[in-house]
Motif scaffolding. Sequence first.
Motif, PDB file in Angstrom:
ATOM      1  N   VAL A  56       0.847  -1.195   0.000  1.00 38.68           N
ATOM      2  CA  VAL A  56       0.000   0.000   0.000  1.00 38.68           C
ATOM      3  C   VAL A  56       0.881   1.243   0.000  1.00 38.68           C
ATOM      4  N   HIS A  57       0.701   2.069  -1.017  1.00 34.51           N
ATOM      5  CA  HIS A  57       1.407   3.339  -1.131  1.00 34.51           C
ATOM      6  C   HIS A  57       0.426   4.467  -0.795  1.00 34.51           C
ATOM      7  N   LEU A 111       8.682   4.276  -1.868  1.00 38.44           N
ATOM      8  CA  LEU A 111       7.410   4.933  -2.126  1.00 38.44           C
ATOM      9  C   LEU A 111       7.300   5.345  -3.590  1.00 38.44           C
ATOM     10  N   ASN A 112       6.128   5.110  -4.163  1.00 37.84           N
ATOM     11  CA  ASN A 112       5.866   5.434  -5.561  1.00 37.84           C
ATOM     12  C   ASN A 112       4.626   6.320  -5.637  1.00 37.84           C
ATOM     13  N   CYS A 113       4.832   7.607  -5.903  1.00 36.02           N
ATOM     14  CA  CYS A 113       3.748   8.582  -5.970  1.00 36.02           C
ATOM     15  C   CYS A 113       3.877   9.413  -7.246  1.00 36.02           C
ATOM     16  N   SER A 123       3.442  10.773   3.813  1.00 37.26           N
ATOM     17  CA  SER A 123       3.368   9.710   2.810  1.00 37.26           C
ATOM     18  C   SER A 123       4.256   8.539   3.214  1.00 37.26           C
ATOM     19  N   ALA A 124       3.888   7.333   2.765  1.00 41.86           N
ATOM     20  CA  ALA A 124       4.679   6.148   3.107  1.00 41.86           C
ATOM     21  C   ALA A 124       4.232   4.971   2.259  1.00 41.86           C
ATOM     22  N   VAL A 125       5.053   3.905   2.268  1.00 45.77           N
ATOM     23  CA  VAL A 125       4.677   2.625   1.684  1.00 45.77           C
ATOM     24  C   VAL A 125       4.798   1.562   2.766  1.00 45.77           C
ATOM     25  N   PRO A 170       6.481   9.342   8.429  1.00 44.33           N
ATOM     26  CA  PRO A 170       7.373  10.084   9.313  1.00 44.33           C
ATOM     27  C   PRO A 170       6.635  10.966  10.321  1.00 44.33           C
ATOM     28  N   ASN A 171       5.447  11.448   9.962  1.00 45.66           N
ATOM     29  CA  ASN A 171       4.643  12.279  10.855  1.00 45.66           C
ATOM     30  C   ASN A 171       3.845  11.369  11.782  1.00 45.66           C
TER      31      ASN A 171
END
Length: 238
Positions: free
Chosen positions: A108-109, A146-148, A162-164, A197-198
């Motif tokens: 899940v990205h 991560l792929n965005c 954001s994260a994967v 990270p947050n």
Amino acid sequence: MHRFSVVAAAVAGAIGLTLGSTAAAEQSGARPAERYLNLHQCVYVGSGGHYTNVLPNTANSAFNTGTNVSNTPDSVLSCGPGGGGWRPAPANSAVKAFDLAAGRYLNVHQCVYFNAGQHYTAVLPNTPNVNFNTGTNVSNTADTELNCGPGGGGWRLLPANSAVKAFDLADNRYLNLHQCVWTSSGQYYMGLLPNTPNANFNTGTNASRTADTTLNCRSGGGGWALNRTDSAYRPLGG
């Protein structure tokens, strides 16, 4: 004033699915069931910016989605009509049928974009607005990068949110999805992953041999407060 009139606790439900390939499920003792995870990403726009929902069981039923597990892949998007000045945004919404027999990991990205105080969360790879699509997939390899999409129109990727996360579905009986929504000054932010990270905005989403029984959301911060009306959890498995 909140944009909805319904206020209730988050609701949970369990639906059966095949966790990973059939061979892997047999090795781990998981019970084969439905083959597809049909994930519906429904995005709404209003005076508070963007609001993304992927779950079918929040207290605000007018904004719920058709996310389900089935032996049939969904091809038609199912989203609630919205309300209170909020309307569906078809360009950012989509349904994706993930074939759980295709690999061991659900990667899940979560891609979060920011523009003038507004946040937009995307998890699917196939919306019409391709610049905001993600790398979410099923594979025998765990994704680590991560792929965005790059965003655009004044919207930029927000790496801190954001994260994967690779969920090992072959070795676990349940995928416990926790959707957490925070609000601040009429703005909305949705998070689905436990490892951005947050950290104050992370969720309890996990793969486990047991079904979760309570919603797990971090407290937020910086003026952002958890909105339980839009938050929910869903154990997928059995």
